[in-house]
Scaffold this active site. Structure first.
Site, PDB file in Angstrom:
ATOM      1  N   HIS A 158       0.856  -1.374   0.150  1.00  0.00           N
ATOM      2  CA  HIS A 158       0.048  -0.206   0.029  1.00  0.00           C
ATOM      3  C   HIS A 158       0.919   1.300   0.033  1.00  0.00           C
ATOM      4  CE1 HIS A 158      -3.884   1.922   0.070  1.00  0.00           C
ATOM      5  NE2 HIS A 158      -4.424   1.061   0.890  1.00  0.00           N
ATOM      6  N   TYR A 174     -13.664   4.774  10.209  1.00  0.00           N
ATOM      7  CA  TYR A 174     -12.543   5.541   9.132  1.00  0.00           C
ATOM      8  C   TYR A 174     -13.361   4.949   7.806  1.00  0.00           C
ATOM      9  CZ  TYR A 174      -8.179   6.189   6.503  1.00  0.00           C
ATOM     10  OH  TYR A 174      -7.098   6.533   5.658  1.00  0.00           O
ATOM     11  N   SER A 204     -12.291   5.554   3.770  1.00  0.00           N
ATOM     12  CA  SER A 204     -11.320   6.113   2.808  1.00  0.00           C
ATOM     13  C   SER A 204     -11.855   6.733   2.028  1.00  0.00           C
ATOM     14  CB  SER A 204     -10.277   4.793   2.439  1.00  0.00           C
ATOM     15  OG  SER A 204      -9.451   5.374   1.544  1.00  0.00           O
ATOM     16  N   THR A 233      -5.308  10.046  -0.017  1.00  0.00           N
ATOM     17  CA  THR A 233      -6.665   9.747   0.315  1.00  0.00           C
ATOM     18  C   THR A 233      -6.863  10.880   1.403  1.00  0.00           C
ATOM     19  OG1 THR A 233      -5.958   8.389   2.018  1.00  0.00           O
ATOM     20  CG2 THR A 233      -6.560   7.302   0.031  1.00  0.00           C
TER      21      THR A 233
END
EC number: 2.3.1.21
Length: 608
Positions: A322, A436, A438, A449
């Site tokens: 990532h 959360y 994204s 992001t």
């Protein structure tokens, strides 16, 4: 360019996100700290950030801090950072044979890479009004407008070109473990593919010295040779090292290099990508999730920008690292490769592999291991197996409605899914926690992001009405509460996509304070700040014709990782958790919440 939000807006948004998580006394304390920060040290840091941003117009204010956040993290990448997206099966079932699918997906991936590097890949554009902008005439006109002003032409018709600066890292790229901070490595000159099967490593060239792709029948022959190779699995599979703590792995890698493995590791690091061929079929969707999210570390190289995984029955997916990029780049790659490999496949079930000498073209990599390396691999395997053993993956498909029905009722499909998560957690644990979601900021140069904070005073009020006070509310009142949540969530989403969230801004100010060697401001030492960033419910969504399922691990040990998709007439959820939380029960509560929300929207009275 990605805007730096106004500090006062950031503080207001931050306090809005804190409100549902704190009692009155806690909130008062947090509010005092926030306003003191806004007037004092926060203002200074903000002005320095803006000045720094004005001096670095070639990039965005989040780029440096965000790369650092990923690359300095010492936790293993697998389960903590790497995510997966699995492909839908090929619509023509006979093409789902492992060799055929592996060949076709590999050829399509190389075609994508060549198209991208030649500058012919169609720009990624977000069309708010596709009837006007997603047309041949618009494409023809915009082609002749100089690139310095073409984005402005696109804005005029509500089309937003998205940043594609991450794409080059898709290929020939690896995250290298280093002490304290990893490095991203890319070697675009490398011409070979890395193939893993049964824990063994193979490489062969897929493009020639002129950059032309090998004939598909030759790629097929080489992959067939690898699939037929009956070398035993190595006693100490090297892949496990990429599942280790990053500092531990950095030391072991240094040992590998000093032990005469430099050339072999160079082949692994510079390979176009990693193709992982698994020797078993997929039993069901949960098994699919486990296989694509972590699988057997012997047959993965988690540090590669991505592993293309293909199982015995031709089920395929991508597990991606990532730090180099976000879901948008990987999704575009998967969409193109799926379309190309299914619409214009390079080989068919009738195709014969070329009669080439694969034993000469394919090189099996051998690694020289000393006792310290063998011990390191054994320990990595024990840790990996124990972590995987403790991970639960569960999923549901809610079949009673989806995007179409919600749009008819004039509520946001994403808002409804997020409301269901809030309601479910309240039903299960009787609390509202940091959540959360994204959101891509790729509409901006070097955007990454931003966080949407779905837990709000609105979702809390609505969830409590459904879970605790059902008898006190009429169906119409409940409908109004859902609409309120939808409006507010829509606003948060729009703000985040426009770079007007608060998380990245506050993160950058904190990063700046630490980089300047300052004492960490009191604002960041507030327990409430820490709690807000301990994301118990971490969520991400995508919908694509190429992707069947996506998922990721929980970001905290007492959290849920929720991958979800709202389709036209159904909603799917894929939840990961560790023993501290019960994911199966959470999904049952999500299902019940969705049922209640849909019944209320359809005007039905619901029982508690």
């Amino acid at each position: 360019r990605l805007p730096v939000p106004k500090l006062e807006d950031t503080i207001t948004r931050y306090l809005n996100a804190q409100k549902p998580l704190l009692n009155d006394d806690q909130f008062r304390k947090t509010e005092e700290l926030a306003h003191a920060f806004e007037k004092g040290i926060g203002r200074e840091l903000h002005e320095q950030l803006v000045a720094q941003d004005n001096q670095n117009k070639h990039t965005s204010y989040i780029t440096g801090p965000w790369f650092d956040m990923y690359l300095k993290a010492r936790e293993p990448v697998v389960l903590n950072f790497n995510a997966f997206m699995s492909f839908n099966p090929d619509p023509k079932s006979e093409y789902n044979d492992q060799l055929i699918r592996a060949t076709n997906l590999t050829v399509s991936a190389i075609r994508f890479m060549k198209t991208f590097r030649a500058g012919y890949l169609e720009p990624e554009v977000f069309h708010l009004n596709p009837e006007k902008s997603d047309t041949e005439i618009f494409k023809k006109i915009i082609r002749f407008v100089p690139s310095s002003v073409s984005w402005f032409g696109a804005y005029m018709v509500n089309a937003y070109p998205l940043d594609m600066s991450q794409y080059f890292r898709l290929f020939n790229s690896t995250r290298l473990p280093k002490h304290n901070k990893d490095e991203l490595y890319t070697d675009e000159k490398a011409k070979h593919l890395l193939v893993l099967r049964n824990g063994n490593f193979y490489v062969f060239d897929v493009v020639d010295r002129d950059g032309n792709m090998l004939k598909p029948s030759e790629i097929q022959a080489h992959l067939k040779y690898i699939l037929n190779d009956n070398s035993p699995a190595p006693a100490f599979p090297l892949g496990y090292l990429t599942s280790e703590n990053r500092d531990t792995w950095a030391l072991l890698r240094k040992n590998l290099l000093e032990n005469g493995n430099e050339e072999a590791l160079q082949k692994v690091d510079s390979a176009m990508f990693c193709l992982s061929l698994d020797d078993f079929p997929i039993k069901d969707l949960v098994h699919l999730s486990h296989t694509m999210l972590h699988g057997d570390a012997a047959n993965r190289w988690y540090d590669k920008s991505f592993n293309l995984i293909i199982t015995k029955d031709g089920t395929a997916g991508v597990n991606f690292e990532h730090s180099w990029g976000d879901g948008v780049a990987v999704l575009r790659f998967q969409n193109e490769v799926f379309k190309d490999s299914t619409k214009t496949p390079a080989i068919s079930p009738q195709s014969q592999p070329a009669s080439v000498d694969s034993s000469r073209a394919v090189q099996k990599l051998d690694f020289k291991l000393n006792d310290a390396l063998k011990a390191g691999i054994t320990k990595a395997k024990q840790k990996f197996d124990a972590t995987v053993e403790s991970l639960s993956l569960n999923m549901i498909q809610f079949q009673e409605g989806g995007k179409e029905l919600l749009k008819q009722k004039k509520v946001s499909p994403d808002a409804v899914a997020q409301l269901a998560f809030q309601m479910a957690f309240l039903r299960q644990y009787d609390q509202t926690v940091a959540t959360y979601e994204s959101c891509s900021t790729a509409a901006f140069k070097h955007g990454r992001t931003e966080t949407i904070r779905p837990a709000s005073v609105h979702t809390k009020k609505c969830s409590e009405a459904f879970v605790k006070e059902l008898s006190k509310h009429s169906t119409e009142e409940l409908q109004n509460l859902i609409v309120e949540c939808s409006k507010y969530h829509g606003r948060l989403t729009k703000e985040a996509a426009m770079g007007q969230g608060f998380d990245r801004h506050l993160f950058s100010l904190r990063y700046l304070a630490l980089a300047k060697g300052m004492a960490l401001p009191d604002f960041y030492q507030d327990q409430a700040y820490a709690r807000l960033n301990h994301n118990i419910i971490s969520t991400s969504t995508l919908v694509s014709p190429a992707v069947q399922l996506g998922g990721f691990g929980p970001v905290v040990s007492d959290g849920f990782g929720v991958g979800y998709q709202v389709q036209d007439d159904w909603i799917g959820c894929n939840v990961s958790s560790y023993p501290a939380r019960n994911g199966k029960e959470f999904l049952e509560c999500i299902y019940k919440s969705l049922e209640d929300i849909f019944n209320v929207l359809n005007g039905k009275k619901i029982g508690s």
